[in-house]
Scaffold this motif. Structure first.
Motif, mmCIF file in Angstrom:
data_model
loop_
_atom_site.group_PDB
_atom_site.id
_atom_site.type_symbol
_atom_site.label_atom_id
_atom_site.label_comp_id
_atom_site.label_asym_id
_atom_site.label_seq_id
_atom_site.Cartn_x
_atom_site.Cartn_y
_atom_site.Cartn_z
ATOM 1 N N GLU A 104 -59.094 -32.593 68.901
ATOM 2 C CA GLU A 104 -58.458 -32.810 67.605
ATOM 3 C C GLU A 104 -58.640 -34.263 67.141
ATOM 4 N N LEU A 105 -59.553 -34.981 67.780
ATOM 5 C CA LEU A 105 -59.782 -36.386 67.449
ATOM 6 C C LEU A 105 -60.148 -36.566 65.976
ATOM 7 N N PHE A 106 -60.924 -35.616 65.435
ATOM 8 C CA PHE A 106 -61.404 -35.715 64.053
ATOM 9 C C PHE A 106 -60.282 -35.661 63.023
ATOM 10 N N ARG A 107 -59.098 -35.186 63.408
ATOM 11 C CA ARG A 107 -57.983 -35.084 62.463
ATOM 12 C C ARG A 107 -57.404 -36.457 62.105
ATOM 13 N N ASN A 108 -57.677 -37.465 62.939
ATOM 14 C CA ASN A 108 -57.167 -38.809 62.669
ATOM 15 C C ASN A 108 -58.088 -39.538 61.689
ATOM 16 N N SER A 109 -57.529 -40.497 60.980
ATOM 17 C CA SER A 109 -58.317 -41.306 60.047
ATOM 18 C C SER A 109 -58.202 -42.765 60.465
ATOM 19 N N PHE A 110 -59.322 -43.374 60.820
ATOM 20 C CA PHE A 110 -59.322 -44.750 61.319
ATOM 21 C C PHE A 110 -60.028 -45.659 60.318
ATOM 22 N N SER A 111 -59.503 -46.861 60.135
ATOM 23 C CA SER A 111 -60.049 -47.771 59.132
ATOM 24 C C SER A 111 -60.012 -49.210 59.630
ATOM 25 N N THR A 112 -60.991 -50.011 59.170
ATOM 26 C CA THR A 112 -60.961 -51.450 59.455
ATOM 27 C C THR A 112 -60.017 -52.177 58.501
ATOM 28 N N ASP A 113 -59.532 -51.477 57.464
ATOM 29 C CA ASP A 113 -58.517 -52.004 56.537
ATOM 30 C C ASP A 113 -58.936 -53.367 55.969
ATOM 31 N N LEU A 114 -60.073 -53.412 55.300
ATOM 32 C CA LEU A 114 -60.560 -54.673 54.735
ATOM 33 C C LEU A 114 -59.623 -55.167 53.636
ATOM 34 N N SER A 115 -59.358 -56.473 53.670
ATOM 35 C CA SER A 115 -58.455 -57.103 52.689
ATOM 36 C C SER A 115 -59.241 -58.103 51.840
ATOM 37 N N GLU A 116 -58.525 -58.817 50.955
ATOM 38 C CA GLU A 116 -59.183 -59.806 50.092
ATOM 39 C C GLU A 116 -59.895 -60.885 50.905
ATOM 40 N N THR A 117 -59.267 -61.293 52.010
ATOM 41 C CA THR A 117 -59.871 -62.327 52.865
ATOM 42 C C THR A 117 -61.200 -61.850 53.442
ATOM 43 N N ASP A 118 -61.243 -60.582 53.843
ATOM 44 C CA ASP A 118 -62.482 -60.029 54.416
ATOM 45 C C ASP A 118 -63.577 -59.928 53.358
ATOM 46 N N VAL A 119 -63.175 -59.670 52.107
ATOM 47 C CA VAL A 119 -64.156 -59.608 51.020
ATOM 48 C C VAL A 119 -64.814 -60.977 50.843
ATOM 49 N N ILE A 120 -64.033 -62.034 51.013
ATOM 50 C CA ILE A 120 -64.556 -63.403 50.837
ATOM 51 C C ILE A 120 -65.405 -63.832 52.037
ATOM 52 N N PHE A 121 -64.878 -63.595 53.248
ATOM 53 C CA PHE A 121 -65.532 -64.128 54.446
ATOM 54 C C PHE A 121 -66.370 -63.097 55.210
ATOM 55 N N GLY A 122 -66.341 -61.835 54.761
ATOM 56 C CA GLY A 122 -67.134 -60.807 55.448
ATOM 57 C C GLY A 122 -66.297 -60.014 56.433
ATOM 58 N N GLY A 123 -66.677 -58.751 56.644
ATOM 59 C CA GLY A 123 -65.884 -57.870 57.501
ATOM 60 C C GLY A 123 -66.533 -57.510 58.822
ATOM 61 N N GLU A 124 -67.666 -58.132 59.144
ATOM 62 C CA GLU A 124 -68.381 -57.770 60.375
ATOM 63 C C GLU A 124 -67.553 -58.066 61.633
ATOM 64 N N LYS A 125 -66.852 -59.195 61.630
ATOM 65 C CA LYS A 125 -66.036 -59.565 62.792
ATOM 66 C C LYS A 125 -64.970 -58.515 63.054
ATOM 67 N N LYS A 126 -64.339 -58.049 61.981
ATOM 68 C CA LYS A 126 -63.303 -57.027 62.079
ATOM 69 C C LYS A 126 -63.894 -55.707 62.597
ATOM 70 N N LEU A 127 -65.099 -55.369 62.142
ATOM 71 C CA LEU A 127 -65.762 -54.138 62.572
ATOM 72 C C LEU A 127 -66.100 -54.189 64.056
ATOM 73 N N ARG A 128 -66.603 -55.321 64.520
ATOM 74 C CA ARG A 128 -66.937 -55.468 65.947
ATOM 75 C C ARG A 128 -65.668 -55.342 66.803
ATOM 76 N N ALA A 129 -64.583 -55.963 66.349
ATOM 77 C CA ALA A 129 -63.312 -55.885 67.086
ATOM 78 C C ALA A 129 -62.806 -54.440 67.125
ATOM 79 N N ALA A 130 -62.983 -53.712 66.024
ATOM 80 C CA ALA A 130 -62.547 -52.312 65.973
ATOM 81 C C ALA A 130 -63.328 -51.462 66.970
ATOM 82 N N LEU A 131 -64.631 -51.710 67.081
ATOM 83 C CA LEU A 131 -65.465 -50.948 68.026
ATOM 84 C C LEU A 131 -65.076 -51.249 69.475
ATOM 85 N N ASP A 132 -64.729 -52.496 69.766
ATOM 86 C CA ASP A 132 -64.259 -52.843 71.116
ATOM 87 C C ASP A 132 -62.972 -52.080 71.445
#
Length: 466
Positions: A104-132
């Motif tokens: 039932e894993l697919f029933r969950n919704s997971f997000s990196t939840d990008l904010s205004e700060t991530d739009v300015i500085f980029g979201g790759e760091k957040k994505l890598r942390a999410a994968l870890d």
């Protein structure tokens, strides 16, 4: 009290007539005129279709990201990570009524939840942390990363992040899904999802073909894929992989070994079938299990291609047995529904064609039919099987749907969740034939359920009070 009710009824009729007249006077947006036509009783004239939506027309289509999500989400043991704002994740959370036989894993919704700060500085760091974090907590076999509009704008290198993650975690596939919402239309999202599936499966041909098929374009709404799988099992035909209803990553990897691909939802999966024909040498056919006529034809076609005389005899016996079970009950509903008028607005053209035939078998005339992703050949067939004067439209908006439903006097609308409020606002019965439904509408049992639902909604006493 009696008199007041009569006066109210009279006033309401006047209001409805005024509403109808005002809508009939509306003009179709100039840029939309090529996407709408009245059936002239032949196949002359070409309806514009398979194009991006007209800006400002408030299309009923979903975006590219949503198109990708609806195709991939039913892969039950995959991890679906939305790289974007939280709104994108909530918009598509559990968006299909797909059922699972295990994870039932697919029933969950997971997000990196990008904010205004991530739009300015980029979201790759957040994505890598999410994968870890995903690997530490879940260790999934596959992670699909959906790139949303924001990611397309700020230019995060999602491919590089996925490549680095696979090197870091060799037991976990990390697959990017290129799906910024502004990059096309819903069909673009379907193709992005199919490309992601191909990346998961790989390019290697199977050395040995199995006498069985892959079932493409069924998302196991209310367990429909299981029903069709049981039909094929009774005929002696094996399903190698379901793509993607109740599918698992390990099952998808076996898909290149199949001898045939059958495609239920051509709008979302015919692209994948063509690619699999090129890469793995698997032929494909378009089928439909909506309605008794199409279910029977599809089962016989599969039996002819994959089976021998024994399989064909089994198929014919099985079909006759199932038809006998539902025939009398469907005929009862047909008597109650004869003379009604139906409007159809669904995703794909092949589905619309099946619904027109299904309505005809119930004595119901289709007076308006539209799709979100229909192709020219679909609309040619629609012109041939509908009556002159039927409204045919591609990628409609609410204003057009209202105008033509009232103009043609539709008694019922078949559509998805976005069309439901529109139908009820106009005092028109509604049947959900899309993602959210919880009852089977495919196969022989589905044909009976469909007739019953149409009768319940079209003949409901509530319409006497509207």
């Amino acid at each position: 009290m009696e008199n007041k009710e009569k006066y109210y009824y009279k006033d309401q009729v006047g209001i409805n007539r005024k509403l109808k007249n005002s809508l009939n006077l509306q003009e179709i947006i100039e840029d939309r005129k090529g996407f709408v036509c009245y059936n002239s009783g032949g196949s002359s004239g070409t309806l514009r279709c398979d194009e991006n939506s007209v800006s400002g027309a408030v299309s009923q289509r979903a975006c590219v990201y949503c198109g990708a999500r609806v195709v991939l989400n039913p892969i039950t043991d995959a991890f679906h990570l939305i790289h974007g704002p939280i709104g994108c994740a909530s918009y598509t959370w559990d968006l299909r009524g797909s059922l699972s036989s295990s994870s039932e894993l697919f029933r969950n919704s997971f997000s990196t939840d990008l904010s205004e700060t991530d739009v300015i500085f980029g979201g790759e760091k957040k994505l890598r942390a999410a994968l870890d974090e995903i690997y530490d907590k879940f260790q999934p076999k596959v992670v699909f990363i959906y790139a949303t509009c924001i990611v397309g704008v700020i230019g995060d290198d999602v491919d590089a992040v996925c490549c680095d993650a696979e090197k870091k975690y060799p037991n976990m596939r990390v697959i990017p899904v290129k799906s910024p919402g502004f990059s096309g239309n819903k069909a673009t999202g379907y193709r992005a999802a199919c490309d992601a599936i191909l990346k998961l499966i790989g390019n290697k041909k199977s050395d040995k073909k199995i006498k069985g098929l892959n079932y493409l374009g069924d998302f196991n709404l209310a367990g429909e894929a299981w029903v069709i799988q049981s039909y094929l099992k009774e005929m002696g035909i094996q399903v190698i992989a379901k793509i993607t209803g109740d599918s698992k990553c390990e099952e998808l990897l076996k898909a290149p070994g199949a001898s045939l691909n059958i495609v239920q939802c051509a709008g979302s999966m015919e692209y994948l079938a063509k690619k699999m024909q090129e890469l793995y040498g698997i032929p494909y056919i378009r089928i439909s299990f909506l309605g008794i006529e199409d279910t029977e034809n599809s089962l016989l076609q599969i039996a002819h291609i994959l089976g021998d005389e024994v399989v064909l005899e089994k198929a014919e016996r099985f079909i006759e047995k199932e038809k006998r079970k539902v025939k009398d009950k469907i005929n009862l509903y047909k008597k109650r529904l004869k003379g009604k008028k139906a409007a159809i607005y669904v995703g794909g053209g092949y589905k619309a064609i099946s619904l027109i035939k299904q309505f005809k078998s119930l004595g119901i005339e289709t007076v308006m039919v539209g799709t979100q992703t229909g192709k020219p050949r679909d609309y040619e067939i629609i012109k041939q099987i509908t009556n002159p004067g039927t409204v045919i439209l591609d990628d409609a908006n609410p204003s057009e749907l209202e105008k033509f439903m009232l103009e043609k006097g539709a008694d019922i609308l078949v559509g998805g969740v976005k069309e439901r409020p529109l139908a009820y606002k106009l005092g028109v019965a509604f049947c959900d034939h899309n993602h959210e439904r919880k009852h089977i509408l495919s196969g022989f049992v589905g044909a009976l359920n469909f007739a019953q639902e149409i009768d319940l909604t079209a003949n409901s006493p509530v319409w006497n009070y509207v």
